[in-house]
Write an enzyme that holds these catalytic residues in place. Structure first.
Site, mmCIF file in Angstrom:
data_model
loop_
_atom_site.group_PDB
_atom_site.id
_atom_site.type_symbol
_atom_site.label_atom_id
_atom_site.label_comp_id
_atom_site.label_asym_id
_atom_site.label_seq_id
_atom_site.Cartn_x
_atom_site.Cartn_y
_atom_site.Cartn_z
ATOM 1 C CG HIS A 1 -0.386 -0.206 9.075
ATOM 2 N ND1 HIS A 1 -1.696 -0.439 9.385
ATOM 3 C CD2 HIS A 1 -0.182 -0.834 7.892
ATOM 4 C CE1 HIS A 1 -2.253 -1.168 8.431
ATOM 5 N NE2 HIS A 1 -1.352 -1.423 7.520
ATOM 6 C CB ILE B 1 -0.550 2.411 0.327
ATOM 7 C CG1 ILE B 1 -1.509 3.588 0.042
ATOM 8 C CG2 ILE B 1 -1.331 1.212 0.830
ATOM 9 C CD1 ILE B 1 -2.663 3.245 -0.897
ATOM 10 C CB SER B 2 4.879 0.871 0.098
ATOM 11 O OG SER B 2 4.552 1.381 -1.163
ATOM 12 C CG ASN B 3 2.570 -2.419 4.903
ATOM 13 O OD1 ASN B 3 2.472 -1.512 5.714
ATOM 14 N ND2 ASN B 3 1.539 -3.134 4.497
ATOM 15 N N GLY C 1 1.549 -0.201 -9.907
ATOM 16 C CA GLY C 1 0.288 -0.501 -10.610
ATOM 17 C C GLY C 1 -0.178 -1.926 -10.355
#
Ligand code: APR
Length: 321
Positions: A176, A119-121, A11
């Site tokens: 990515h 979405i986390s890298n 969040g």
């Protein structure tokens, strides 16, 4: 039709914008999960209190317990830490892999039928790990990277040509990271090749190539450009918008053609790795991987990007994940 439910795991900056966009679009009810006590509750309360002025009516709930994500149709994961000064790539990989493993276990237990957008890298590794730990079908587990990278590329092209970004179509494939592959040959403005428009603008093929190369380079480094300016974190508006485009395509069965970090099983001659490729997104998640022909140069760049993803996944394996 029953209302849809989206669970957001994490969040923070992106998670907050995701919750607001979902509410404003009335796309689904929202459960915002974070490990920080009271934080997701505070964010959802704040967004809910804008419902009268914005005129949306969805349920928004903040939580620190996985059981509250039960019944979610879709899960979007942004949990993880950004790289801090002094942290190596392996340190970040280790930290975020531990987090992603917990997340995958939580989602598997409480939302076993959900579609999942990560979405986390580092993105390609995190999607790989989520799929492995959850055991979910690969059409249901995907990563958001290409929609954003393509949107960045399109934006730079629109600025350069002085045309509406709405008319620009450009796609970025591959992993990515710095090795991503913006597809120059396929970039167009309402069907007209961007390279031809640049050549006409400058009346000089070499100059046109130079301008395009600069846009390609800026696209590859676009995340870092934002980090450098923000100083306190990484991009969050555009990653959130990009994931929402994917979420809408799935929940509304739009069959949109979007670049997605998808598991390849022989497509593009890649087996068992998650890489960014053109896909059709609809009610069954990744419904199709679209194979397009690449010329020698594009294929070499794509292979180079796939190799970078492979080495990232190998590094993660070496760290015990
Ligand atoms: N479970 C759930 N949430 C967690 C966990 C965990 N185990 N560990 C950390 N978090 C939460 C943090 O408390 C924080 O609120 O993840 C949130 C991450 O938010 P931010 O630090 O604000 O990061 P954000 O900008 O949203 O980016 C998230 O997406 O683009 C990538 O590189 C970016 O990996 C990063 C991620």
């Amino acid at each position: 039709m029953a209302r849809k439910r989206i669970a957001l795991i994490g969040g923070g900056q992106i998670g907050g914008v995701l919750a607001q966009l979902i509410a404003q679009k009335e796309l689904a009810d929202v459960v915002l999960f974070d490990i920080v006590e009271d934080f997701p509750q505070g964010k959802t309360l704040d967004i809910a209190e804008a419902s009268r002025v914005d005129g949306f009516d969805v349920e928004l709930r903040g939580t620190n317990e996985y059981k509250d994500i039960a019944g979610s149709d879709l899960v979007i994961v942004t949990a993880g830490l950004p790289r801090k000064p002094g942290m190596s790539r392996d340190d970040l990989l280790m930290t975020n892999a531990k987090i992603m493993k917990q997340v995958a276990e939580g989602v598997k237990e409480f939302a076993p039928n959900a579609f999942v957008i990560i979405i986390s890298n580092p993105l390609d590794a995190m999607v790989t790990l989520f799929q492995k730990v959850s055991g979910f079908d690969s059409n249901k587990v995907m990563g958001q990277a290409g929609v954003l990278d393509s949107s960045r590329f399109s934006t730079f092209i629109a600025w350069e040509l002085g045309v509406s970004v709405k008319d620009v179509n450009a796609m970025v494939l591959g992993g990515h990271g710095d090795t991503m592959v913006p597809l120059i040959r396929y970039a167009n403005v309402n069907g007209m090749p961007v390279m031809e428009m640049l050549e006409r603008k400058y009346n000089d093929a070499a100059k046109a190539k130079e301008v395009m190369d600069a846009m390609v380079q800026r696209t590859k480094m676009a995340g870092g450009e934002v980090v450098k300016l923000l100083k306190t974190g990484s991009a969050f508006y555009s990653p959130a918008s990009s994931a929402i485009a994917m979420a809408e395509a799935i929940l509304k069965d739009e069959k949109r053609v979007l670049p997605t970090c998808a598991q390849l099983n022989g497509e593009f001659n890649v087996d068992g790795y998650y890489v960014g490729v053109p896909t059709v997104l609809g009610e069954n998640g990744i419904e199709k991987i679209i194979e397009i022909s690449l010329n020698e140069e594009e294929q070499a760049a794509f292979d180079n990007s796939v190799n970078a993803v492979k080495s990232l996944v190998e590094d993660m394996g070496r760290l015990g994940f």
